[in-house]
Design an enzyme around this catalytic site. Structure first.
Site, PDB file in Angstrom:
ATOM      1  N   GLU A 179       0.817  -1.204   0.000  1.00  0.00           N
ATOM      2  CA  GLU A 179       0.000   0.000   0.000  1.00  0.00           C
ATOM      3  C   GLU A 179       0.857   1.263   0.000  1.00  0.00           C
ATOM      4  OE1 GLU A 179      -4.137  -1.227   2.025  1.00  0.00           O
ATOM      5  OE2 GLU A 179      -2.398  -1.408   3.343  1.00  0.00           O
ATOM      6  N   GLU A 220      -4.216  -9.499   3.994  1.00  0.00           N
ATOM      7  CA  GLU A 220      -5.205  -9.193   5.031  1.00  0.00           C
ATOM      8  C   GLU A 220      -6.350 -10.193   5.115  1.00  0.00           C
ATOM      9  OE1 GLU A 220      -3.258  -5.197   4.166  1.00  0.00           O
ATOM     10  OE2 GLU A 220      -3.847  -6.987   3.034  1.00  0.00           O
TER      11      GLU A 220
END
Length: 273
Positions: free
Chosen positions: A129, A149
């Protein structure tokens, strides 16, 4: 350019061993993740120190470009779930202290100056990210990427759901929804990174590019960056929903099971509750 030749200063308080160190090299601010014993996994303090370093880059008119790297063999193992997961579940996670800027550009305006990443080893979750939020990424050919995740009972909340699909919907979903790992060649193919170099050459190459950018007219560079960002799709609503959604997920039994698995190393089945 050996990382251990730099004279560094902590991005937070001198009384603590810094999780993030900064060093000025002319008009370039070198920001180094430095939690080597944890594979640079990010706890709350590391995230806050990183935000303070980005704030310094943004405010100082003498600084024109940021280069972010990590000490040790790995860029980041992602979130330190032992520290982050309980705070996520209760909404007590504080990411941006006074004087800082969100490095992922979600909770505050993005840094106004170009940021280059040099990544190596493991580059998981928030590392991807951070790459998506940066402007140029140089990767060692041996880098191992993973948006993990969903395997931890939560969802990406550092911008992957907003920015990864810009690279191509199918490519993004392939990696976000499976949690599988992928290599530097695939990261280059899908546009997550811009250059792949032999292991150990990534920081030197990132600095070479940063020096080229820093040699240009700084106001023109910043205006060009701002104009390019203004052309991107509006994502305000999507960004606003990230933290509430991940807080709900972090409070589920599946997330609790995943946190136990993270600490014990034993896999657990997800139950959907």
């Amino acid at each position: 350019m050996p990382d251990n030749d730099a004279v560094t200063t902590p991005a937070q308080t001198p009384a603590q061993t810094p999780r993030v160190a900064t060093e000025r090299r002319g008009h370039i601010l070198h920001i180094a993740l430095d939690r080597v014993d944890k594979r640079n996994a990010a706890d709350e303090r590391m995230l806050q120190e990183l935000a303070l370093a980005y704030g310094e880059l943004d405010r100082d008119p003498e600084l024109r470009v940021g280069v972010v790297s990590a000490r040790g063999d790995h860029f980041t193992g992602g979130l330190d779930l032992a520290d982050i997961a309980p705070k996520l579940a209760t909404g007590r996670l504080s990411l941006v202290p006074d004087g800082g800027l969100d490095p992922w550009g979600l909770q505050t305006p993005a840094v106004s100056k170009p940021v280059l990443l040099a990544v190596q080893g493991t580059c998981f979750t928030l590392g991807i990210e951070l790459a998506l939020a940066s402007d140029i990424v140089v990767a060692a050919e041996t880098t191992d990427f993973g948006q993990l995740e969903v395997a931890r009972g939560i969802m990406p909340f550092g911008g992957a759901t907003v920015r990864f699909p810009r690279l191509g919907w199918g490519d993004a979903m392939r990696w976000i929804l499976t949690g599988e790992r992928f290599g530097a060649a695939e990261a280059l193919r899908i546009g997550l990174v811009q250059e792949v170099v032999p292991a150990g050459a990534e920081l030197e190459r990132a600095f070479a590019l940063a020096e080229q950018i820093a040699a240009q007219a700084p106001l023109a560079v910043q205006a060009t960056l701002a104009a390019a960002r203004a052309a991107l799709p509006e994502t305000t609503d999507a960004v606003a929903g990230l933290l509430p959604a991940v807080q709900r997920l972090a409070a589920t039994n599946d997330a609790r099971r995943s946190a136990e698995s993270y600490l014990t190393g034993k896999p657990v089945p997800f139950e959907g509750d």
